[in-house]
Structure formats: structure tokens, C-alpha cells
Design a protein around this motif. Structure first.
Motif, PDB file in Angstrom:
ATOM      1  N   SER A  52      42.177  50.593  28.626  1.00 60.61           N
ATOM      2  CA  SER A  52      42.945  49.397  28.269  1.00 60.61           C
ATOM      3  C   SER A  52      44.120  49.213  29.227  1.00 60.61           C
ATOM      4  N   MET A  53      44.718  50.327  29.631  1.00 57.79           N
ATOM      5  CA  MET A  53      45.813  50.228  30.603  1.00 57.79           C
ATOM      6  C   MET A  53      45.264  49.890  31.987  1.00 57.79           C
ATOM      7  N   VAL A  54      44.096  50.445  32.309  1.00 56.26           N
ATOM      8  CA  VAL A  54      43.478  50.148  33.604  1.00 56.26           C
ATOM      9  C   VAL A  54      43.176  48.649  33.712  1.00 56.26           C
ATOM     10  N   CYS A  55      42.730  48.054  32.604  1.00 54.03           N
ATOM     11  CA  CYS A  55      42.332  46.632  32.631  1.00 54.03           C
ATOM     12  C   CYS A  55      43.489  45.682  32.369  1.00 54.03           C
ATOM     13  N   GLY A  56      44.679  46.206  32.200  1.00 55.70           N
ATOM     14  CA  GLY A  56      45.830  45.325  31.956  1.00 55.70           C
ATOM     15  C   GLY A  56      45.824  44.717  30.577  1.00 55.70           C
ATOM     16  N   LEU A  57      45.230  45.429  29.628  1.00 55.13           N
ATOM     17  CA  LEU A  57      45.188  44.925  28.254  1.00 55.13           C
ATOM     18  C   LEU A  57      46.249  45.568  27.383  1.00 55.13           C
ATOM     19  N   LYS A  80      43.119  41.402  37.821  1.00 55.93           N
ATOM     20  CA  LYS A  80      42.097  41.257  36.774  1.00 55.93           C
ATOM     21  C   LYS A  80      40.840  40.570  37.306  1.00 55.93           C
ATOM     22  N   ALA A  81      41.007  39.756  38.340  1.00 53.15           N
ATOM     23  CA  ALA A  81      39.847  39.058  38.906  1.00 53.15           C
ATOM     24  C   ALA A  81      38.861  40.048  39.520  1.00 53.15           C
ATOM     25  N   ALA A 106      32.406  32.498  32.231  1.00 53.42           N
ATOM     26  CA  ALA A 106      32.360  32.196  33.673  1.00 53.42           C
ATOM     27  C   ALA A 106      33.550  31.316  34.052  1.00 53.42           C
ATOM     28  N   ARG A 107      33.880  30.352  33.192  1.00 56.19           N
ATOM     29  CA  ARG A 107      35.030  29.490  33.470  1.00 56.19           C
ATOM     30  C   ARG A 107      36.323  30.296  33.441  1.00 56.19           C
ATOM     31  N   LEU A 108      36.408  31.255  32.477  1.00 54.37           N
ATOM     32  CA  LEU A 108      37.634  32.063  32.398  1.00 54.37           C
ATOM     33  C   LEU A 108      37.764  32.991  33.607  1.00 54.37           C
ATOM     34  N   TYR A 109      36.629  33.410  34.152  1.00 56.19           N
ATOM     35  CA  TYR A 109      36.697  34.255  35.357  1.00 56.19           C
ATOM     36  C   TYR A 109      36.968  33.417  36.607  1.00 56.19           C
ATOM     37  N   GLY A 110      37.059  32.120  36.409  1.00 52.24           N
ATOM     38  CA  GLY A 110      37.456  31.251  37.515  1.00 52.24           C
ATOM     39  C   GLY A 110      36.318  30.776  38.384  1.00 52.24           C
ATOM     40  N   LEU A 111      35.074  30.893  37.927  1.00 50.99           N
ATOM     41  CA  LEU A 111      33.963  30.372  38.728  1.00 50.99           C
ATOM     42  C   LEU A 111      34.069  28.853  38.803  1.00 50.99           C
TER      43      LEU A 111
ATOM     44  N   LEU B 227      41.869  38.102  27.727  1.00 53.53           N
ATOM     45  CA  LEU B 227      43.041  38.592  28.451  1.00 53.53           C
ATOM     46  C   LEU B 227      42.640  39.543  29.584  1.00 53.53           C
ATOM     47  N   SER B 228      41.430  40.092  29.518  1.00 52.99           N
ATOM     48  CA  SER B 228      40.977  40.962  30.614  1.00 52.99           C
ATOM     49  C   SER B 228      40.500  40.134  31.807  1.00 52.99           C
ATOM     50  N   THR B 229      40.313  38.830  31.591  1.00 52.02           N
ATOM     51  CA  THR B 229      39.929  37.961  32.711  1.00 52.02           C
ATOM     52  C   THR B 229      41.202  37.468  33.395  1.00 52.02           C
ATOM     53  N   PRO B 230      41.071  36.880  34.558  1.00 50.78           N
ATOM     54  CA  PRO B 230      42.296  36.364  35.213  1.00 50.78           C
ATOM     55  C   PRO B 230      42.824  35.116  34.513  1.00 50.78           C
TER      56      PRO B 230
END
Lengths: 316, 386
Positions: A52-57, A80-81, A106-111, B227-230
Motif C-alpha cells: 500500500s505504501m509502495v503504490c501510494g495508497l 502511479k502511472a 482505462a480512462r482513469l489510467y489516462g488512456l 487512487l492507485s491510478t494517476p
């Protein structure tokens, strides 16, 4: 196989406290591209808190995390990207179809909008759900939901894939399929951080394993390096009756026996070359008045390493 | 826009529940209809009349009762049909004219009118209206009979002359004025008051249901995964709130347009009404997000949302007009957004104000929305990352 190259993930001295509980204490490791790193430990060891710390959660109380050269905090966007996080729980919308779930993330990952449908179709193929793409997730079996859960983390072709016990509650067939997929992803050059309390999964998948217990990284290395910590000895567990104290003493004088101890139902021994030593061992026990009912020989593995390092079994 | 993707997904999920259509669109309109029909002040009282074979003068009396449209006359064939209609409330009162009415009054005899009413406030008022119409006709008849006696002319000619002269005789008119500000304007439509009150009540309730949706997203681990996504925590919250805001806004517009077309509700300045609706939806969305980020279970969120939605509506004048509260209670009521919303609609609907007259109310609502959304964002981040 361990890969060379610059680390995709570097974390040092991670620390997290929840009230009086020090959940993670000084954990640090690195993972290179194409390398699969396993965090092996029982429930409550600190695996999920660490990732969780590695992923910034999760906000950390100490330590640093760098992903693909970028510092990670709970507010990081660029770091996070580079991560595909696959949580232990099924973090999918049950009332959306597989395609809708994937398109949403996919939209949240910025595709870009134009690329979403193509990439979603590719991932549906990868996770074997192309023919069920239009069905709601609530209609899927547990294994299919798990695959969809994993597919979401692959959408943006991350450099680091983080999987938190992805096979929990999965049938053997689906489990095998999931492990196969992870091996393929690792072979394609993706760095993988994998947490599990299944020793077999860690041994099959991981180039290097970190053994974690009580929030501390007890040891890390390749399987060979870790097994070397306990030596090339076999663990022999005898179920026996009779003069156990005398039998214990008889065992300890044998040159092949490194350690011997009693348990409720017999004796535990660490033996060099158990296959060769076993006839002499059984003869000595018979002479001491011990009746052996069964013999269980375990070659050194990560379970033995964990036992050696922590004094308890992985499933305790 | 990631926030829009989150909002769109929320709306899609919401409308996959068939019950949503009922609660968002059908129920508010039903309640507005029910409240308007029950408490709306603009309904025309209905008087049932049995007037069979009553002749010309009998018909003229019935026309006089219907008068300037203040009463609606409903015809019945017999006393047996009229009685149950009054008892069951199909008409507010009943009047039976004798079959020989015309002949009786022309001959100077006494015609007895039979009036029926339930023992409520409306009965005596309608009786007075009927009696006034009968008295008016009686005065003309007396004048006609006097003319016949004095001049020997025919009755119809004398009656026509009496009616002609009656127009020229100065009459007494009663002018009604209100001391201070009227509680409700006289020309307020049947549904005008209830529509704005229910609009605010339902829009806020719909917005608050966002709390349980956010709770579900958290429970499923989806908020954490987002929140794990950008994607920043603010974007996630704005997306979640935007979905609920969109649904509430669609509901509000539906109620505005629906009541305008179906019940002819006068919403006043359209720009002002739209501004109040948007500001109020923002407040509701912020409150829903704060509850969803604060509570630990969907059950808890649903219970508190319902209690808060109905309680604030009651205190804020969405069940009973604020004007009927004592001044102290009215002041306390302004801790609720509903009170500010109702004030704004009162200015637009009842006093004919424009958007420039409700700037204070809009400012308070927008400030409240900003505060609630900021608190919700802070709380959501804490709930996920600590």
C-alpha cells in the motif's frame, strides 16, 4: 530469472505504525525490469501495508519509495502511472460488464479515448474474457472475476505490476492460469511485486523472495540463497512412541544429525542427506526402544527457511 | 476528463436500477399532485345542483350561483344522486331547486331551496354564496312584482325593466386588503407552493443517496483502486459528486418543466429558478459526499441520509412554509440549506423577484456547497490513505 538493469522499484526503510502496532518496520528492497519479487509471509506479516505504501495508497511514517525514477507519495500522479495495482479484494463494479469495467479504469489510467476500445479488447483477450465481455461482472465465477481484477491492472502497460495475493480463494485451475499469466508478463519485461503466503507460488514465480514477518524483512534473496541460510539439511519428522528421550539422545550422537527436538507425537530432526542416513537412524531409534510409526522427509524449501528464521510455520 | 468518466459511470449504474426511475421522476410528481390537490388554495369549490324542470328563472339562479367562476356547478338528476355525492366529497355542497321553481316564484309563491353540506369550514361559505345569489334574484323578482302591481304591465316586461334599473343602482362593494405582508399571495397557484418545496426536498434526498453509493465504492475497494491510478483524490471526489449532482439536476429540471407543463406552476424568473436549482444540487452533492466519506457502512449512510434529508426539509420549510413558523424558529431554520432555497423560491414565485433579488440566498448556498465539498475531499482522503 533475475534481470539486470536499473531498478523499476526502490524502497528503503519503510515504516508504518497504526496506533501501538508497528505494522512495517524498516522494510526495503528493489525490483528490476523483468524481475518478479515475492513478499512471502503469513497473514498480518505486513505485506499489504508494505505494498500500500509502495503504490501510494497509504501515507508512510518513514522511508522512501521510487517507482521508475519518480518519488511516490499518496499525491503522486506520475509515479502511479507506472504501476498496475491488483488488490486482494475484487475491486470491480459488479453491475457493469467486463468491457465497461475495463473501459472505466482505462480512462482513469489516462488512456486516450480513441485508444480505449482497442486496448480493452486486447486485455479481454489476455485475460480470456473476450467472449464474456458484454456480461456483467456479477454473473462471473470467482476465477473470472479474479482475471478481470488482474486485467484492470494491465490496461496501461505498467512498468511495475503489484499483485496482492491475487489467487486468494481461487480454484486450482484458475490459480494455475493466473500464475501462468504472471510468468508471461514477467517474461515480457514487466517488473512484478507479488505478495503471497503460499510458499509454492513464491517458489514457482519469484526470482527473488523477501521473507517478511512481524513487519520486518527477515531475509531476502533467490530461493537458493535463502535455502542456504538453513543449510542443505533435510527436515525429518518422526511420529513415534516409546522411549523418546532415549531415542533423542541416540539421534544426537549420529554424525548426520544436526539438530533434534521432541514434539508431542515424536521427534523433529535436521539431517544431512536424509535418504542415506535414514536406515542407520531408524536402527538407532529401535535400539533405544522407540517405535517409529511414520517418517516424513522434507527437503529444504522456503517453508523451512521461514521456520528457521521465525520459529513458526507460514500458516501459523 | 477523468471526473466525467467517474460521473458517467455512477449515472449509468444508478439508472440500471429500475426503482431509480420511480424515486427520481415519478414519486416527486405524485407527491406534488397530491399536496396540490389536498392543500392547494386555488381549487374551485364544486356545488352539486339538482335543477330538473325548474324553468327559466331556475336556470338563471343556477347561472347566478356559478357566477364569475368562483364556483363550479355540477348537475345531478335527482336528490338520491346528490346526497351521496356530497357525503363522499365529490362535490363540496349540494343545492336542490324545486321542479316548479319558475312557476312558483312568478306567481309570488314561496320556493324552498334545499342546501346540503358537510360539517366543515367550506359548507357555511358556500351556503352564503348560494343565499346571496338567491337574494339577488329575489330582489329583482320583488321589484318586478311591484312594477306589475303599480303599472299593470306584464311580468316578463317588468322583470326586464327591473334588471335594467338594477344595473344603474349604486351597489356596495367590499374591498379586502392585507395588513402587512400576505402569508401567501392570493393569486398563488394550486401547486406553486408545494412544487418548490418538494423540488428542494427531493433534490436534496437524491443528492444524499450519493452517500451510500460512495460507501459502496469504498467497500468494494474501488475508491482505493482509483487512487492507485494517476488520479488525484480531488478528481475522484469531484467525479463521484458530479454523478450525483447530475442526477439531482436532471431530477430538478424534470420537476421544474414537468410541473410547469402539467400543473401550470409559475416558477418566476427562469434564470433565477435555474440558479437556485444548481446551487441547491451542489449543496446536496457536497452533503452526500461528506456523509459517504465519513460513515463506515452503507446502512449507516442510508439511515442518516434519510433522517437528514427529511429532518432538514421539515425544519427548512419544505413541508410547512417557513412563514408559519414563529420568528425564532424561522431564524434557527436558516441553518438548513432548505430555508435559503425556499426563501429564494419565495422571492421568485410569490413576489415576482428576479435573480438579482436572490443573490444573498445563492451566495449562502454556494458557500455551503464549497465548504461541504472541501470537507468531503479531506475526509475521503483520510479514510482511504490512513
Amino acid at each position: 530469472m533475475q534481470r539486470a538493469g536499473p531498478p523499476v522499484l526502490e524502497c528503503t526503510a519503510l515504516r508504518k505504525r497504526f496506533g501501538d502496532l508497528l505494522a512495517v518496520d524498516g522494510v526495503g528492497f528493489t525490483i528490476a525490469g523483468g524481475e518478479t519479487y515475492g513478499l512471502l509471509g503469513p497473514n498480518g506479516a505486513g505485506k499489504t501495508t508494505t505494498i500500500s505504501m509502495v503504490c501510494g495508497l497509504l501515507e508512510r511514517d518513514g522511508g522512501t519509495v521510487t517507482v521508475a525514477g519518480r518519488p511516490m507519495t499518496t499525491r503522486s500522479v506520475e509515479a502511479k502511472a507506472a504501476i498496475g495495482y491488483i488488490p486482494q479484494e475484487l475491486a470491480i463494479y459488479p453491475d457493469l460488464t467486463a468491457r465497461e469495467n475495463l473501459a472505466f479504469f482505462a480512462r482513469l489510467y489516462g488512456l486516450p479515448r480513441a485508444a480505449v476500445s482497442t486496448r480493452v479488447a486486447e486485455v479481454l483477450d489476455v485475460i480470456g474474457l473476450a467472449d464474456r465481455a458484454g456480461d456483467r461482472a456479477s454473473e462471473f465465477s470467482g476465477g473470472m472475476k479474479r482475471r478481470l481484477n488482474i486485467g484492470i491492472g494491465l490496461l496501461h502497460r505498467p512498468r511495475l505490476l503489484v499483485l496482492d495475493e491475487p489467487t486468494a480463494g481461487v480454484d486450482p485451475q484458475s490459480r494455475n492460469s493466473i500464475l501462468g499469466s504472471i510468468e508471461e508478463l514477467s517474461d515480457s519485461g514487466m517488473a512484478v511485486l507479488y505478495t503471497t503466503h503460499y510458499m509454492e507460488e513464491a517458489e514457482r514465480l519469484c526470482d527473488r523472495v523477501g521473507i517478511i514477518d512481524g513487519g520486518q524483512l527477515k531475509a531476502e534473496g533467490t530461493r537458493r540463497e535463502l535455502v542456504a541460510l538453513v543449510g542443505e539439511t533435510d527436515r525429518v519428522r518422526l511420529s513415534a512412541a516409546g522411549e523418546l528421550e532415549a531415542g533423542l539422545a541416540a539421534c544426537l550422537v549420529l554424525p548426520s544429525v544436526r539438530e533434534a527436538s521432541r514434539h508431542d507425537d515424536g521427534l523433529d530432526l535436521l539431517v544431512d542427506g536424509a535418504a542415506a542416513a535414514l536406515p542407520g537412524l531408524l536402527a538407532a531409534l529401535g535400539a533405544a526402544g522407540v517405535t517409529v510409526r511414520s517418517v516424513d522427509v522434507a527437503e529444504p524449501n522456503l517453508e523451512a527457511v521461514f521456520l528457521h528464521l521465525t520459529g513458526r510455520a507460514l500458516r501459523d | 476528463m477523468k471526473a466525467l468518466a467517474i460521473a458517467r459511470t455512477n449515472v449509468r449504474r444508478l439508472f440500471r436500477e429500475r426503482s431509480t426511475i420511480f424515486f427520481v421522476f415519478v414519486l416527486p410528481m405524485l407527491i406534488i399532485l397530491l399536496l396540490g390537490a389536498t392543500f392547494g388554495g386555488g381549487l374551485t369549490p364544486r356545488v352539486g345542483v339538482v335543477a330538473t324542470g325548474v324553468g327559466e328563472l331556475g336556470e338563471q339562479l343556477v347561472e347566478a350561483i356559478a357566477g364569475g367562476g368562483d364556483l363550479e356547478v355540477v348537475r345531478y338528476d335527482s336528490r338520491e344522486a346528490l346526497g351521496p355525492a356530497v357525503e363522499r366529497g365529490r362535490v363540496d355542497a349540494g343545492l336542490e331547486l324545486p321542479a316548479n321553481y319558475d312557476r312558483t316564484v312568478r306567481s309570488g309563491g314561496e320556493a324552498v331551496l334545499r342546501f346540503l353540506a358537510r360539517p366543515d369550514q367550506l359548507g357555511p361559505q358556500l351556503r352564503a354564496a348560494v343565499a346571496a345569489a338567491a337574494a339577488g334574484q329575489a330582489a329583482e323578482l320583488r321589484a318586478a312584482r311591484f312594477t306589475v302591481a303599480e303599472t299593470g304591465s306584464g311580468f316578463d316586461e317588468a322583470l326586464a325593466r327591473a334588471r335594467m334599473v338594477a344595473v344603474a343602482i349604486p351597489s356596495i362593494s367590499v374591498e379586502e386588503t392585507t395588513a402587512g405582508e400576505a402569508l401567501l399571495p392570493r393569486d398563488l397557484g394550486t401547486f406553486d407552493l408545494g412544487a418548490s418545496q418538494q423540488l428542494l426536498l427531493f433534490v436534496f434526498l437524491t443528492s444524499l443517496t450519493g452517500a451510500s453509493a460512495l460507501m459502496e465504492t469504498r467497500r468494494l475497494g474501488i475508491s482505493r483502486r482509483m487512487l492507485s491510478t494517476p488520479t488525484s483524490g480531488w478528481t475522484i471526489l469531484i467525479g463521484e459528486a458530479l454523478g450525483r449532482f447530475g442526477v439531482a439536476l436532471v431530477q430538478g429540471v424534470f420537476i421544474l418543466v414537468g410541473t410547469l407543463l402539467a400543473f401550470r406552476v409559475d416558477w418566476g424568473d427562469p434564470l433565477g429558478a435555474a440558479a437556485v436549482l444548481v446551487a441547491f444540487c451542489l449543496v446536496g452533492s457536497g452533503a452526500g459526499m461528506l456523509l459517504g466519506a465519513t460513515f463506515r457502512s452503507e446502512q449507516q449512510a442510508i439511515s442518516v441520509s434519510l433522517l437528514a434529508g427529511l429532518g432538514l426539509a421539515a425544519l427548512g420549510g419544505s413541508m410547512v412554509p417557513l412563514e408559519v413558523f414563529p420568528r425564532a424558529v424561522r431564524d434557527v431554520a436558516h441553518v438548513t440549506p432548505h430555508a435559503w432555497g425556499n426563501d429564494a423560491f419565495a422571492e421568485l414565485v410569490r413576489r415576482g423577484g428576479g435573480i438579482e433579488d436572490i443573490l444573498l440566498e445563492l451566495g449562502v448556498l454556494l458557500a455551503l456547497a464549497a465548504l461541504l465539498l472541501a470537507l468531503a475531499a479531506w475526509r475521503l482522503r483520510r479514510a482511504i490513505t490512513r
